[in-house]
Write a protein that holds these residues in place. Sequence first.
Motif, PDB file in Angstrom:
ATOM      1  N   ASN A 152       0.794  -1.306   0.152  1.00  7.90           N
ATOM      2  CA  ASN A 152       0.023  -0.097  -0.166  1.00  7.90           C
ATOM      3  C   ASN A 152       1.017   1.252   0.043  1.00  7.90           C
ATOM      4  O   ASN A 152       0.409   2.087  -0.641  1.00  7.90           O
ATOM      5  CB  ASN A 152      -0.935   0.029   1.055  1.00  7.90           C
ATOM      6  CG  ASN A 152      -2.183  -0.930   1.266  1.00  7.90           C
ATOM      7  OD1 ASN A 152      -2.150  -1.527   0.154  1.00  7.90           O
ATOM      8  ND2 ASN A 152      -2.730  -0.919   2.040  1.00  7.90           N
ATOM      9  N   ARG A 180      -3.251 -10.293  -0.016  1.00  2.74           N
ATOM     10  CA  ARG A 180      -4.764 -10.086  -0.238  1.00  2.74           C
ATOM     11  C   ARG A 180      -4.777  -8.704   0.171  1.00  2.74           C
ATOM     12  O   ARG A 180      -4.267  -8.146   1.261  1.00  2.74           O
ATOM     13  CB  ARG A 180      -5.527 -10.809   0.947  1.00  2.74           C
ATOM     14  CG  ARG A 180      -7.118 -10.367   1.014  1.00  2.74           C
ATOM     15  CD  ARG A 180      -7.554 -11.206   2.281  1.00  2.74           C
ATOM     16  NE  ARG A 180      -8.877 -10.366   2.738  1.00  2.74           N
ATOM     17  CZ  ARG A 180     -10.162 -11.211   2.281  1.00  2.74           C
ATOM     18  NH1 ARG A 180     -10.226 -12.036   1.833  1.00  2.74           N
ATOM     19  NH2 ARG A 180     -11.433 -10.393   2.675  1.00  2.74           N
ATOM     20  N   ASN A 182      -6.545  -4.852   0.944  1.00  2.00           N
ATOM     21  CA  ASN A 182      -7.485  -4.487   2.050  1.00  2.00           C
ATOM     22  C   ASN A 182      -8.190  -3.245   1.217  1.00  2.00           C
ATOM     23  O   ASN A 182      -7.860  -2.864   0.118  1.00  2.00           O
ATOM     24  CB  ASN A 182      -6.868  -4.073   3.305  1.00  2.00           C
ATOM     25  CG  ASN A 182      -5.749  -2.985   3.156  1.00  2.00           C
ATOM     26  OD1 ASN A 182      -5.631  -2.286   2.091  1.00  2.00           O
ATOM     27  ND2 ASN A 182      -5.045  -2.862   4.352  1.00  2.00           N
ATOM     28  N   GLU A 183      -9.224  -2.614   2.009  1.00  2.00           N
ATOM     29  CA  GLU A 183      -9.840  -1.391   1.380  1.00  2.00           C
ATOM     30  C   GLU A 183      -8.735  -0.438   1.122  1.00  2.00           C
ATOM     31  O   GLU A 183      -9.300   0.464   0.109  1.00  2.00           O
ATOM     32  CB  GLU A 183     -10.808  -0.894   2.410  1.00  2.00           C
ATOM     33  CG  GLU A 183     -10.549  -0.437   3.880  1.00  2.00           C
ATOM     34  CD  GLU A 183     -10.338  -1.613   5.108  1.00  2.00           C
ATOM     35  OE1 GLU A 183     -10.815  -1.325   5.899  1.00  2.00           O
ATOM     36  OE2 GLU A 183      -9.817  -2.741   4.650  1.00  2.00           O
ATOM     37  N   TYR A 214     -15.605  -5.511   0.708  1.00  3.51           N
ATOM     38  CA  TYR A 214     -15.480  -3.933   1.109  1.00  3.51           C
ATOM     39  C   TYR A 214     -16.388  -3.311   0.239  1.00  3.51           C
ATOM     40  O   TYR A 214     -15.945  -1.970   0.505  1.00  3.51           O
ATOM     41  CB  TYR A 214     -13.932  -3.839   0.631  1.00  3.51           C
ATOM     42  CG  TYR A 214     -13.000  -4.457   1.356  1.00  3.51           C
ATOM     43  CD1 TYR A 214     -12.773  -4.520   2.696  1.00  3.51           C
ATOM     44  CD2 TYR A 214     -11.754  -5.191   0.537  1.00  3.51           C
ATOM     45  CE1 TYR A 214     -12.074  -5.353   3.465  1.00  3.51           C
ATOM     46  CE2 TYR A 214     -10.876  -5.893   1.332  1.00  3.51           C
ATOM     47  CZ  TYR A 214     -10.957  -5.861   2.739  1.00  3.51           C
ATOM     48  OH  TYR A 214      -9.975  -6.751   3.580  1.00  3.51           O
TER      49      TYR A 214
END
Length: 858
Positions: A152, A180, A182-183, A214
């Motif tokens: 991220n 994986r 995430n939002e 999400y």
Amino acid sequence: MEVHAHLIKFGLSEDPNLRNHLINLYSKCQCFRYARKLVDESTEPDLVSWSALISGYAQNGLGKEAILAFHEMHLLGVKCNQFTFPSVLKACSITKDLELGEQVHGIAVVTGFETDVFVANTLVVMYAKCGEFWSSRRLFDAIPERNVVSWNALFSCYVQGDFCGEAVDLFQEMILNGIRPNEFSLSSILNACSGLRDDGQGKKIHGYLIKLGYDCDPFSANALVDMYAKVRNIEDAIAVFEEIRKPDIVSWNAVIAGCVLHEYHDWALKLFAQMKRSDICSNMFTLSSALKACAGMGLKALGRQLHSRLITMDIESDSFVGVGLIDMYSKCDMMGEARTVFDLMPKKDLIAWNAVISGYSQNGEDMEAVSLFTEMYKERIGFNQTTLSSVLKSTASLQYINVCKQIHALSVKSGFHSDIYVVNSILDTYGKCSHVDHAARIFEECPIGDLVTFTSMITAYAQYGQGEEALKLYLQMQDGGIKADPFVCSSLLNACANLSAYEQGKQIHVHVLKFGFMSDVFAGNSLVNMYAKCGAIDDASCAFSEIHGRGIVSWSAMIGGLAQHGHGKQALQLFNQMLKDGVPPNHITLVSVLCACNHAGLVTEARQYFNSMVELFGIEPRQEHYACMIDLLGRAGKLNEAKELMDTMPFQANASVWGALLGAARIHKNVHLGRHAAEMLLILEPEKSGTHILLANIYASAGMWENVAKVRRLMKDSNVKKEPGMSWIEVKDKVYTFIVGDRSHSRSKEIYAKLDELADLMNKAGYVPMVEIDLHDLEQSEKEQLLFHHSEKLAVAFGLIATPPGTPIRVKKNLRICVDCHTAFKFICKIVSREIIVRDVNRFHHFKDGLCSCGDYW
């Protein structure tokens, strides 16, 4: 502070752990004065104290303060740990202090914290935010166990640095590595899709959001709305927005801004009203979007209401809001209010200056735009390409060539001369100021010309009589792989119209069809104009019938074309049809209507239209309307009425009006009136040779040869040179020019041989040269030869030998066709069985079967 007071009361304020908790609490509450005081009062502040203070500064964007605290800590010998390093590195990111960041990186390496995932992630971000993306990626690749935060961190920096493609590639790499998202990952990549305008990739990320659960996350939903709005899929943006259970202010702002971005202004205002009903308080971003929607729809009253709301919120002095208000008022044609907002702004930045200068320019208040730029320059505000382009637009409208040269020099001095946006504006301004040579020099010096550059140069050539250069430049543009747009095609068609280049005009028509521009009203209008001015009035009529949504320009072009070709009654029928269709005329349309009456000799109809201009259409007659009426009355022999009309004009007559009266005096050999009109013209336009020639013709027709000689001496003494008669004809995509007695053509022998052949045939048919119109002091035989070698006769002779039998011959003449050539062409068209179309300075003459379409009335 109450907790702090209790600690002091119970004698616990000196406890190191409690003191550290207090420092942390004050820092998180942004009470840095108290936090700093506690650190300063500590005899030996430990790492936890410093870390809490530095973290508080960094989290609140106070990078400089965080760095100063770090320096103090470092000087006291307190060493960083895995919690301190991220805060210090974040401070380096905020201040873009790469040098200190590298030093901190060195300390992290020495102390062994470089491999800590939190420190490593912050190092990745620091290098990226300082513009060192290669170093950032290298560090990222070196992280032994990258978690989702690591990924991220990097692609969030890529998105912020506008490396959206790299961010999407990195996201796909993350998925392949089994991480994986995430939002936060998905929201960042949605922003990347927005930047790329990639609808397909955005929909894939939308799929991930649903798959991973999400899609109900407000943060992700807002990013989805924003993405769909920015990739021009406003329907999907609204669909996602409507699925949000409780949209917050960010959701509303995203969907309203999206509607405004794609000019769905009515949708934006409906959503704005809906938001107010849902009890969500608008902020300055909401109101800024609403102001843009008002500007787009010209809603003055609502714009004022929003302004009032901003005043009650006490944010109307904010620069961002101020610019929005200036823009709204400018686009609602309320420059007084826009200027008031500007004047009341406490701090006027460059964007504010640009907004008001652009507003003046767009509203035609060009003098104000130029004056404000001068004021801005004196105040040393600075400027950018937007400033220069706006002020150059106004300079072009005012045709202030000296101002254009000054701005050109300023752009060179300030380094903007290489900016294509500014170069195009300078080129366009020189062109519109009729300095085509300067424009051509700018064009040649431009390293990379784009479509706008070529359009400006082609338009300049077309407008100022260099149509051949315009067509050559189009070929160069095609060779460069630059695709035409409707504006280029429109300028090229105008160039063909001015050249009377019918064949080349047809080729441009093919390009208009090929590129799918037939639905464009500008291209359609130019096609009508081109065919009409090339003598193909039937083709013009076909082009006119194919224009969808015909506006006043379309109707005026066709009515004017019919008038120029002598189809007066058809022009008036079309005018009446235009009125039935609910299209009100403008002053240009009414000039064409009066010209139609003039060329057809419809005196009664012309009087009716002229006398009812104000009553029926609310248009006050201008100089050109009076000139048409005076010309018409004069040609019809109503000289007294023409003079009376001139005497009742509410303003001083200009050269076109006196010229019309002089022409009427010549036709009817009225020496007194001709002399008076000529005297007035010589005051208004002393350099024009046409006045002297017409006056000399009037004297000659009355046998006043001494007066003819006086006029000639006056011309010589005043250094006034007669404009040479020139004629043009297009053959096989090339335009040929002829002057009287011209022998420069490669086929001159054949041309003159053809003229001799025609002379014999015409003499047998009863043609008699009109030597009395030639004012040269020559023998009759010499006058006959000179008459027969007029430029239009040479052009027609060349057309006869160079074009297939039976095809029409189209000739353009820069002056009024002489009586002898007019008579000769009636004989020639019958002898050779060819239609001859001559466009002179006044109108078209279609010679066919021994007659002319003007009925000898021209």
